[in-house]
Design a protein around this motif. Structure first.
Motif, mmCIF file in Angstrom:
data_model
loop_
_atom_site.group_PDB
_atom_site.id
_atom_site.type_symbol
_atom_site.label_atom_id
_atom_site.label_comp_id
_atom_site.label_asym_id
_atom_site.label_seq_id
_atom_site.Cartn_x
_atom_site.Cartn_y
_atom_site.Cartn_z
ATOM 1 N N PRO A 238 62.696 -0.125 11.527
ATOM 2 C CA PRO A 238 61.734 0.109 12.608
ATOM 3 C C PRO A 238 60.640 -0.958 12.631
ATOM 4 O O PRO A 238 60.176 -1.397 11.573
ATOM 5 C CB PRO A 238 61.121 1.464 12.253
ATOM 6 C CG PRO A 238 61.985 2.050 11.216
ATOM 7 C CD PRO A 238 62.644 0.920 10.505
ATOM 8 N N PRO A 239 60.244 -1.383 13.830
ATOM 9 C CA PRO A 239 59.121 -2.308 13.932
ATOM 10 C C PRO A 239 57.810 -1.577 13.648
ATOM 11 O O PRO A 239 57.769 -0.347 13.621
ATOM 12 C CB PRO A 239 59.179 -2.767 15.386
ATOM 13 C CG PRO A 239 59.806 -1.615 16.102
ATOM 14 C CD PRO A 239 60.779 -0.997 15.129
ATOM 15 N N LEU A 240 56.752 -2.349 13.464
ATOM 16 C CA LEU A 240 55.466 -1.754 13.089
ATOM 17 C C LEU A 240 54.998 -0.692 14.070
ATOM 18 O O LEU A 240 54.425 0.316 13.675
ATOM 19 C CB LEU A 240 54.398 -2.845 12.975
ATOM 20 C CG LEU A 240 54.380 -3.570 11.633
ATOM 21 C CD1 LEU A 240 53.272 -4.601 11.632
ATOM 22 C CD2 LEU A 240 54.166 -2.570 10.493
ATOM 23 N N ILE A 241 55.267 -0.901 15.369
ATOM 24 C CA ILE A 241 54.763 0.055 16.359
ATOM 25 C C ILE A 241 55.322 1.451 16.101
ATOM 26 O O ILE A 241 54.670 2.454 16.369
ATOM 27 C CB ILE A 241 55.078 -0.420 17.799
ATOM 28 C CG1 ILE A 241 54.305 0.419 18.821
ATOM 29 C CG2 ILE A 241 56.567 -0.400 18.089
ATOM 30 C CD1 ILE A 241 54.372 -0.123 20.237
ATOM 31 N N LEU A 242 56.530 1.520 15.534
ATOM 32 C CA LEU A 242 57.065 2.828 15.137
ATOM 33 C C LEU A 242 56.609 3.194 13.733
ATOM 34 O O LEU A 242 56.269 4.344 13.460
ATOM 35 C CB LEU A 242 58.599 2.825 15.183
ATOM 36 C CG LEU A 242 59.247 2.998 16.549
ATOM 37 C CD1 LEU A 242 60.757 3.134 16.391
ATOM 38 C CD2 LEU A 242 58.698 4.215 17.278
ATOM 39 N N ALA A 243 56.626 2.203 12.853
ATOM 40 C CA ALA A 243 56.259 2.477 11.458
ATOM 41 C C ALA A 243 54.860 3.068 11.367
ATOM 42 O O ALA A 243 54.590 3.935 10.546
ATOM 43 C CB ALA A 243 56.344 1.196 10.636
ATOM 44 N N LYS A 244 53.985 2.622 12.239
ATOM 45 C CA LYS A 244 52.586 3.095 12.210
ATOM 46 C C LYS A 244 52.357 4.267 13.156
ATOM 47 O O LYS A 244 51.222 4.716 13.310
ATOM 48 C CB LYS A 244 51.656 1.945 12.630
ATOM 49 C CG LYS A 244 51.708 0.729 11.730
ATOM 50 C CD LYS A 244 50.795 0.905 10.540
ATOM 51 C CE LYS A 244 50.723 -0.403 9.746
ATOM 52 N NZ LYS A 244 50.238 -0.177 8.383
ATOM 53 N N GLY A 245 53.426 4.701 13.843
ATOM 54 C CA GLY A 245 53.243 5.721 14.875
ATOM 55 C C GLY A 245 52.875 7.070 14.318
ATOM 56 O O GLY A 245 53.564 7.610 13.457
ATOM 57 N N SER A 246 51.791 7.637 14.774
ATOM 58 C CA SER A 246 51.417 8.994 14.410
ATOM 59 C C SER A 246 50.400 9.459 15.435
ATOM 60 O O SER A 246 49.965 8.685 16.285
ATOM 61 C CB SER A 246 50.836 9.057 12.995
ATOM 62 O OG SER A 246 49.628 8.348 12.944
ATOM 63 N N ASN A 247 50.070 10.727 15.384
ATOM 64 C CA ASN A 247 49.064 11.270 16.291
ATOM 65 C C ASN A 247 48.357 12.373 15.528
ATOM 66 O O ASN A 247 48.539 13.558 15.792
ATOM 67 C CB ASN A 247 49.753 11.789 17.566
ATOM 68 C CG ASN A 247 48.766 12.439 18.515
ATOM 69 O OD1 ASN A 247 47.571 12.527 18.222
ATOM 70 N ND2 ASN A 247 49.263 12.921 19.641
ATOM 71 N N ASP A 248 47.584 11.959 14.517
ATOM 72 C CA ASP A 248 46.962 12.928 13.621
ATOM 73 C C ASP A 248 45.896 13.788 14.287
ATOM 74 O O ASP A 248 45.796 14.982 13.956
ATOM 75 C CB ASP A 248 46.400 12.211 12.389
ATOM 76 C CG ASP A 248 47.513 11.721 11.476
ATOM 77 O OD1 ASP A 248 48.661 12.218 11.634
ATOM 78 O OD2 ASP A 248 47.262 10.867 10.615
ATOM 79 N N PRO A 249 45.111 13.256 15.230
ATOM 80 C CA PRO A 249 44.109 14.145 15.854
ATOM 81 C C PRO A 249 44.759 15.357 16.511
ATOM 82 O O PRO A 249 44.321 16.498 16.289
ATOM 83 C CB PRO A 249 43.442 13.231 16.896
ATOM 84 C CG PRO A 249 43.630 11.845 16.350
ATOM 85 C CD PRO A 249 44.979 11.859 15.669
ATOM 86 N N ASP A 250 45.818 15.150 17.290
ATOM 87 C CA ASP A 250 46.477 16.283 17.940
ATOM 88 C C ASP A 250 47.151 17.192 16.920
ATOM 89 O O ASP A 250 47.151 18.421 17.068
ATOM 90 C CB ASP A 250 47.506 15.785 18.970
ATOM 91 C CG ASP A 250 46.869 15.456 20.315
ATOM 92 O OD1 ASP A 250 45.815 16.041 20.641
ATOM 93 O OD2 ASP A 250 47.426 14.604 21.042
ATOM 94 N N LEU A 251 47.748 16.591 15.874
ATOM 95 C CA LEU A 251 48.396 17.410 14.844
ATOM 96 C C LEU A 251 47.376 18.290 14.127
ATOM 97 O O LEU A 251 47.610 19.488 13.896
ATOM 98 C CB LEU A 251 49.127 16.508 13.837
ATOM 99 C CG LEU A 251 49.831 17.235 12.697
ATOM 100 C CD1 LEU A 251 50.903 18.198 13.213
ATOM 101 C CD2 LEU A 251 50.463 16.225 11.719
#
Lengths: 271, 271
Positions: A238-251
């Protein structure tokens, strides 16, 4: 003077050799981005609703549902049991953003970077073009974020049933569905088969398998019916844009809502 | 002397710049091999047997079979109609080498470079390891060779039924099957559903779908039951070893045998 030129040449040569080294390392694969960053949580609370609804999926998955609403926030969770080899074929959600929590790992998730924002133009060759998806072999307690509009899915690549908890969060762009969850629970109620006795599972009908695909657009989903319909390439890196993908505020807001409900906060409704 | 060193440096610099250029081109992707070399034939003769056997495959494919023997040469052909979205999941043949002829194109073939020679150690993560497969979107009249021991398969990625002619040539390492064809026709007879009335197709049973996988090893085949079981990566850019892959001597001998049979040569038996 000769000495000067000799030194200059040596210096040039050294520089070139170093630059070569960097290039060769790059060619050998050291330029690959690191593996998908592993975000992990030890536990995910489940809303303590009375008699959570159980639905059988098209590949024998058992989903146990709960849906919560708090203000404009709406989401559906499912604790699921995924049989060996099972998992949804590549699909796209347009009204929800999703998390996958894998308490025991063993599930191979895949996801595109490319986004397909138009429900009427899915990722086929004749339409918006097929996707390249990147895989991640999950480890125990890993949680992976999959935002709307990406081709994604997963497979249980082990030879035993594995648990998976889904969270689907209604996107702000979603039309209003009865449960305020972006239409996901409504979709499973429509196309899945209600389980009334967990010890005596209903048969999976061909009709249910077919409607899982054909009814999907009503719920903002493009669901493929064979692996390569939306997917042209599969890559392990996976490229960085996926590797770093998260959405912790919503989680974190979701977990907060579940805990509030479980502690009796009447501003939260879960069912 | 200064001039000598100056020239030497310039010469070194020029060499380095050229080598850099080659490397940069390589990094930019120009080292990719050309697309799978397109081998094409305008027509493939079919043995004129009386009442060729018709069998329904697990995804609704209609196979029309003929098998020929001439000396130690044995092969089975099938003219097939492949419904939209259909095609076998990744699998490995151990006793046969195969050709795929696509009169109208539209079928996406895929194949590994890696070989899996042991029937008892298929391409799973727990066993010989999953494969990287390379795809080719076939054009009309293309013929593609798929030797034994490779993970391969195909999908009809169009939205209409497309024709495909298969040839399976018995490999010299094959045990003896009744028809001397490496076991392929015997496999389809075992797991497929005999078509007695082409205008009134029999239903495809869950049992047939299951046996297509579970009975495969008896015929020297590892057949997966979900796409990612034997496949870890899918790539659009076949390396030269695949791009150049063909087996024209055996293909020409097969066509020669079919033509001899159709011209009444009694040294050939087809049925």
């Amino acid at each position: 003077m000769l000495n000067h030129w000799f030194r200059a040449s040596l210096s040039l040569l050294t520089t070139i050799v170093l630059m070569f080294g960097v290039l060769v390392l790059g060619i050998m694969g050291f330029d690959h981005s690191p593996a998908w960053a592993i975000n992990s949580i030890p536990d995910l609370p489940f809303p303590k609703v009375e008699k959570p609804e159980q639905i059988l999926g098209p590949a024998g998955e058992i989903f146990t549902f709960a849906t919560c609403n708090r203000g404009t926030q709406g989401f559906t969770l499912a604790d699921a049991q995924i049989p060996a080899g099972a998992g949804p074929l590549p699909h796209i959600h347009h009204h929800t953003n999703e998390w996958f929590w894998t308490p025991q790992g063993g599930l191979e998730l895949f996801q595109s970077v490319q986004e397909y924002p138009d429900l009427n133009h899915p990722a086929t060759d004749e339409d918006a073009g097929r996707a390249k998806v990147y895989t991640v072999d999950t480890v125990p307690n890993q949680i992976v974020y999959g935002p709307k509009n990406r081709v994604h899915g997963f497979t249980n690549i082990t030879d035993e049933t594995r648990p998976l908890t889904f969270i689907w969060l209604q996107d702000s762009s979603s039309p209003q569905y009865p449960y305020g969850d972006g239409g996901i629970r409504e979709y499973f109620q429509d196309v899945g088969i209600l389980i009334t006795d967990a010890n005596n599972l209903p048969p999976i009908t061909d009709q249910a398998k077919e409607e899982f695909v054909t009814h999907a657009p009503q719920y903002g989903i493009n669901q493929s019916d064979y692996f390569l319909k939306y997917v042209a390439e599969v890559d392990h890196h996976p490229p960085l844009i996926l590797a770093k993908g998260s959405n912790d505020p919503d989680l974190m807001a979701i977990i907060d809502t579940i805990q509030a409900f479980n502690q009796g906060d009447t501003s939260v409704s879960c069912f």
